[in-house]
Each structure stands twice: as C-alpha cells, then as structure tokens.
Design a protein around this motif. Structure first.
Motif, PDB file in Angstrom:
ATOM      1  N   PRO A 209       0.786  -1.235   0.000  1.00 49.59           N
ATOM      2  CA  PRO A 209       0.000   0.000   0.000  1.00 49.59           C
ATOM      3  C   PRO A 209       0.821   1.290   0.000  1.00 49.59           C
ATOM      4  N   MET A 210       2.141   1.236  -0.193  1.00 49.90           N
ATOM      5  CA  MET A 210       2.931   2.459  -0.228  1.00 49.90           C
ATOM      6  C   MET A 210       2.604   3.286  -1.477  1.00 49.90           C
ATOM      7  N   ASP A 211       2.924   4.569  -1.399  1.00 48.81           N
ATOM      8  CA  ASP A 211       2.681   5.439  -2.551  1.00 48.81           C
ATOM      9  C   ASP A 211       3.479   4.984  -3.769  1.00 48.81           C
TER      10      ASP A 211
ATOM     11  N   VAL B 252       0.796  -6.168 -10.444  1.00 50.31           N
ATOM     12  CA  VAL B 252       2.248  -5.959 -10.331  1.00 50.31           C
ATOM     13  C   VAL B 252       2.588  -5.239  -9.025  1.00 50.31           C
ATOM     14  N   ALA B 253       1.848  -4.177  -8.722  1.00 55.24           N
ATOM     15  CA  ALA B 253       2.132  -3.392  -7.523  1.00 55.24           C
ATOM     16  C   ALA B 253       1.799  -4.162  -6.251  1.00 55.24           C
ATOM     17  N   ALA B 254       0.758  -4.995  -6.294  1.00 52.26           N
ATOM     18  CA  ALA B 254       0.404  -5.789  -5.116  1.00 52.26           C
ATOM     19  C   ALA B 254       1.478  -6.832  -4.823  1.00 52.26           C
ATOM     20  N   TRP B 255       1.994  -7.475  -5.847  1.00 52.62           N
ATOM     21  CA  TRP B 255       3.097  -8.421  -5.627  1.00 52.62           C
ATOM     22  C   TRP B 255       4.347  -7.689  -5.154  1.00 52.62           C
ATOM     23  N   GLY B 256       4.521  -6.448  -5.629  1.00 54.66           N
ATOM     24  CA  GLY B 256       5.612  -5.632  -5.105  1.00 54.66           C
ATOM     25  C   GLY B 256       5.460  -5.396  -3.611  1.00 54.66           C
ATOM     26  N   GLY B 257       4.204  -5.172  -3.167  1.00 55.41           N
ATOM     27  CA  GLY B 257       3.937  -4.984  -1.746  1.00 55.41           C
ATOM     28  C   GLY B 257       4.263  -6.222  -0.942  1.00 55.41           C
ATOM     29  N   ARG B 258       3.959  -7.394  -1.493  1.00 49.77           N
ATOM     30  CA  ARG B 258       4.286  -8.635  -0.796  1.00 49.77           C
ATOM     31  C   ARG B 258       5.806  -8.828  -0.698  1.00 49.77           C
ATOM     32  N   VAL B 259       6.496  -8.472  -1.755  1.00 46.53           N
ATOM     33  CA  VAL B 259       7.962  -8.580  -1.733  1.00 46.53           C
ATOM     34  C   VAL B 259       8.547  -7.652  -0.670  1.00 46.53           C
ATOM     35  N   VAL B 260       8.025  -6.420  -0.596  1.00 49.37           N
ATOM     36  CA  VAL B 260       8.499  -5.471   0.409  1.00 49.37           C
ATOM     37  C   VAL B 260       8.210  -6.004   1.810  1.00 49.37           C
ATOM     38  N   ALA B 261       7.020  -6.575   2.013  1.00 47.70           N
ATOM     39  CA  ALA B 261       6.655  -7.101   3.329  1.00 47.70           C
ATOM     40  C   ALA B 261       7.623  -8.195   3.773  1.00 47.70           C
ATOM     41  N   VAL B 262       7.937  -9.106   2.869  1.00 47.36           N
ATOM     42  CA  VAL B 262       8.897 -10.168   3.198  1.00 47.36           C
ATOM     43  C   VAL B 262      10.289  -9.581   3.391  1.00 47.36           C
ATOM     44  N   GLY B 263      10.625  -8.582   2.580  1.00 48.84           N
ATOM     45  CA  GLY B 263      11.937  -7.945   2.703  1.00 48.84           C
ATOM     46  C   GLY B 263      12.146  -7.288   4.053  1.00 48.84           C
ATOM     47  N   VAL B 264      11.072  -6.718   4.624  1.00 52.18           N
ATOM     48  CA  VAL B 264      11.177  -6.105   5.956  1.00 52.18           C
ATOM     49  C   VAL B 264      11.545  -7.156   6.996  1.00 52.18           C
TER      50      VAL B 264
ATOM     51  N   ALA C 248      -1.527  -5.776   0.587  1.00 52.50           N
ATOM     52  CA  ALA C 248      -1.157  -6.239  -0.751  1.00 52.50           C
ATOM     53  C   ALA C 248      -2.074  -7.370  -1.210  1.00 52.50           C
ATOM     54  N   SER C 249      -2.417  -8.258  -0.293  1.00 57.21           N
ATOM     55  CA  SER C 249      -3.305  -9.370  -0.637  1.00 57.21           C
ATOM     56  C   SER C 249      -4.697  -8.866  -0.995  1.00 57.21           C
ATOM     57  N   GLN C 250      -5.162  -7.864  -0.269  1.00 63.57           N
ATOM     58  CA  GLN C 250      -6.467  -7.275  -0.586  1.00 63.57           C
ATOM     59  C   GLN C 250      -6.439  -6.623  -1.966  1.00 63.57           C
ATOM     60  N   ALA C 251      -5.310  -5.982  -2.287  1.00 63.64           N
ATOM     61  CA  ALA C 251      -5.189  -5.367  -3.617  1.00 63.64           C
ATOM     62  C   ALA C 251      -5.221  -6.424  -4.716  1.00 63.64           C
TER      63      ALA C 251
END
Length: 370
Positions: free
Chosen positions: A162-164, A186-198, A232-235
């Motif tokens: 959900p980041m800008d 694409v952006a939602a999977w990016g959010g999942r990648v960021v979440a795991v990266g954290v 991200a999953s909701q997106a």
C-alpha cells in the motif's frame, strides 16, 4: 456526482481544500508510545525533560505525516477531484478523494505528491539547520524532523502497495498496458515482496554478523509485515474484481429501447419497438422526462384486439426522476449509480445526448459488477 462517504470518526481539526481533517483517537496513543520510546532511548533514561523532548519528536513526525497527506489532497484537488477527508491514524494517515473515472496520470501524480512533499520539507529543514546557529534541543528537533521526512519519503516510495510507490508503479504499468488491473497485480506483488523484505532485513543482517536479531527490531518488522502483507493481498483480490469489470459499461449491459409519450397506445409502442428492434419501451412524461418503462414482452401479453385501446399505464412500471445513466458510463460509474439507486428502482434509462436509447436492469448490472 457520487455521494461523499460517511465521515470518519475522530476529532475534526478543520478543513483543507474542502476536505475534513480528522485525527483518530488512537493517534494520541501512538504519540504517547513514541514519546516514551524516544525518551527511553536518550542518555540519562526516562525523565520529564526527556519525555517532553520525545513528545516533541513524536509530534514532529505526525506533522510530517499530515503534510504528506495534505500534498495528496492538494494534488487531487488540482485535478478537479473532490477531496473528502485527510485522516491521521494510529499507523499514519490516508486521504480520501473522488476516484470516479480515475486515470493512470491522476492516480500516479496524486500518489507521488506525498513523498515529494516530504523530500522538499526534509531538504528545507536541513538547509535551515545549516544556515542557523542552532544548538541543543532546537538543533536536535530540527535534525530529527529533517531525517524523519526523508525517511518517510523513502519508505513510501518503495514499489509496492500500500505504499505510494506501489500506486506509482501501478499507474506506470496501467499507462503502458492500458489495463488498471494489470498494474494493480504488479504493484500488489511488489507490496508482498516489500513485506517479506522487511522481515528479512530484521533477521538476516544480524545473523550474518554472528549476532542474535534484536527482539525490538523483530517486533517492529512483524508489525510492519502484518500491515503490508494483508493490504497487498487485498489489492490482489481487488485486481480480480477489476479484471471481471473490464469492458462492463452501460452500453454493454443495456437492452435497446425506444421512447414515446405516456398518452400513446400499447399498439403504437409495439409498432415502434418492432421497427427499431427494441426490447424495452421508455415512457415519457408530459415534459419528455423518462417516467416509466416496460419490456416489449409485457406489452405482447395484451390481447391483440385490445392493444389499440389500451393505454401504456396498463403495462408501465414507474421510474423515479433521475434514474438514468449515460451510454458511456463505465463500470466505476455504474458502481456509484448502484450505490445511489439500489432499492429505489429496478432499472435505469440509458441516455445518449439526452435521449433514451436503452434500459439497464439493476440486477444485470449487479451480477456483472460482482
């Protein structure tokens, strides 16, 4: 015009570009928690002076969040969008604006406005700090505020919902492919990648150094993960809805119709509908506004020998004034119309240049937009 959403509960501090500025009560808890956290990390431990300093730092962080959201609101308003709310919450904030017929350009520019505002504020504060001979607490607060704005910008520019940055990525893919749901995926999977990266950031570097991960860091990383992954999953689920709605419009759902005045006969209506190949008849009031409708099949139930003498009132279902959509209405516009008209009518008249050309049954629209 779509109706404004129900106001968010909280303390209303005023308005900005027509939007309500709301602070939720949970924000006060976060302010106190951050003040305690900042104060406990100072040299000398928790003291009244340290807590006051911690509270000042926490307030500066939330002011930065507000300015971030205000930039979103100003950008949306610059595109002529109605902005409903700027809400400061426990975990940050969000801005609500009219997203009807949203375009990739409007979405991307509005999203990037927040982080860019924080970059500008951070650099300005750094410049002020370098220009003024500040020392002590004043210098510390100024330095922290500059750092917080730049950190806020960097985090929000990460390329995932959900980041800008995720919304910017979504807009770019949307503009390139012409499909919003592709950009959302694409952006939602990016959010999942960021979440795991954290999570990996909290655990892997200490282990590589041969040290145990900090419990504090792990807790914060898990909290951030618990926000990012569900969003991200909701997106992703929303992207599936967008894909189903692609191509849905008033034109694709409407049943062709003809229009004639209320004082005509059933026979006249059937003759006109047959000549035009219409499935519906729109009945016009004395001022030529749509006042009712009926399917051609209903008119055919009238015995042939009585059609010339039977008025349209015998077969017409009344329509409330304004129950209409334009022929160019897309899926998003139909969703807004459903919210407005569900329970008040069972159909809309479809207008082209102000003239009735079809009828959309609300049940058909709801089934197509699910």
């Amino acid at each position: 015009m779509p109706s404004s959403p129900r106001p968010t509960r909280g303390f209303q501090l005023g308005t900005l570009v027509g939007a309500r500025v709301i602070v939720q009560p949970s924000t006060l808890l976060m302010l106190a928690a951050l003040a305690f956290l900042f104060a406990s990390g100072t040299e000398g431990g928790m003291t009244r002076r340290a807590f006051t300093l911690g509270l000042a730092l926490a307030v500066s962080l939330f002011v930065s969040v507000f300015l971030h959201e205000a930039a979103h609101a100003v950008a949306a308003r610059a595109f002529g969008r109605r902005v409903d709310e700027i809400v400061i919450t426990l975990w940050g904030g969000h801005t609500s604006f009219d997203s009807t017929a949203l375009t990739a350009r409007v979405s991307g520019v509005t999203a990037v406005a927040g982080p860019l505002a924080n970059v500008a504020i951070g650099l300005a504060l750094m410049g002020i700090g370098a220009a003024l001979p500040l020392t002590g607490i004043g210098a510390g607060i100024l330095s922290w505020a500059a750092y917080a704005n730049l950190l806020l910008a960097a985090f929000n520019l990460l390329p995932g919902i959900p980041m800008d940055g995720g919304r910017v990525l979504e807009a770019i893919v949307w503009a390139v492919t012409g499909r919003r749901h592709t950009g959302t995926i694409v952006a939602a999977w990016g959010g999942r990648v960021v979440a795991v990266g954290v999570l990996l950031w909290a655990v892997v570097p200490p282990l590589l150094r041969g040290a145990a991960p900090s419990l504090f860091t792990i807790v914060w990383a898990f909290l951030i993960f618990s926000i990012l992954w569900p969003a991200a999953s909701q997106a992703l689920r929303w992207s599936q809805t967008l894909a189903r709605r692609e191509g849905v419009s008033a034109a694709s759902l409407m049943r062709p119709a003809v229009a004639l005045r209320f004082d005509a006969s059933v026979a006249a209506a059937l003759n006109l509908a047959d000549d035009a190949g219409a499935e519906e008849v729109v009945v016009l009031a004395a001022d030529d506004a749509a006042a009712g409708r009926f399917p051609v099949t209903t008119a055919r139930e009238v015995p042939a020998d009585r059609r010339e003498t039977t008025g349209l009132d015998a077969v017409t279902t009344p329509l409330p004034r304004g129950a209409a959509v334009t022929v160019g209405a897309d899926a998003e516009a139909l969703v807004e119309a459903l919210r407005e008209w569900w329970g008040r009518t069972d159909a809309w008249v479809v207008l082209s240049e102000g003239e009735p050309v079809g009828v959309v049954r609300l049940l058909d629209a709801m089934n197509a937009l699910r």
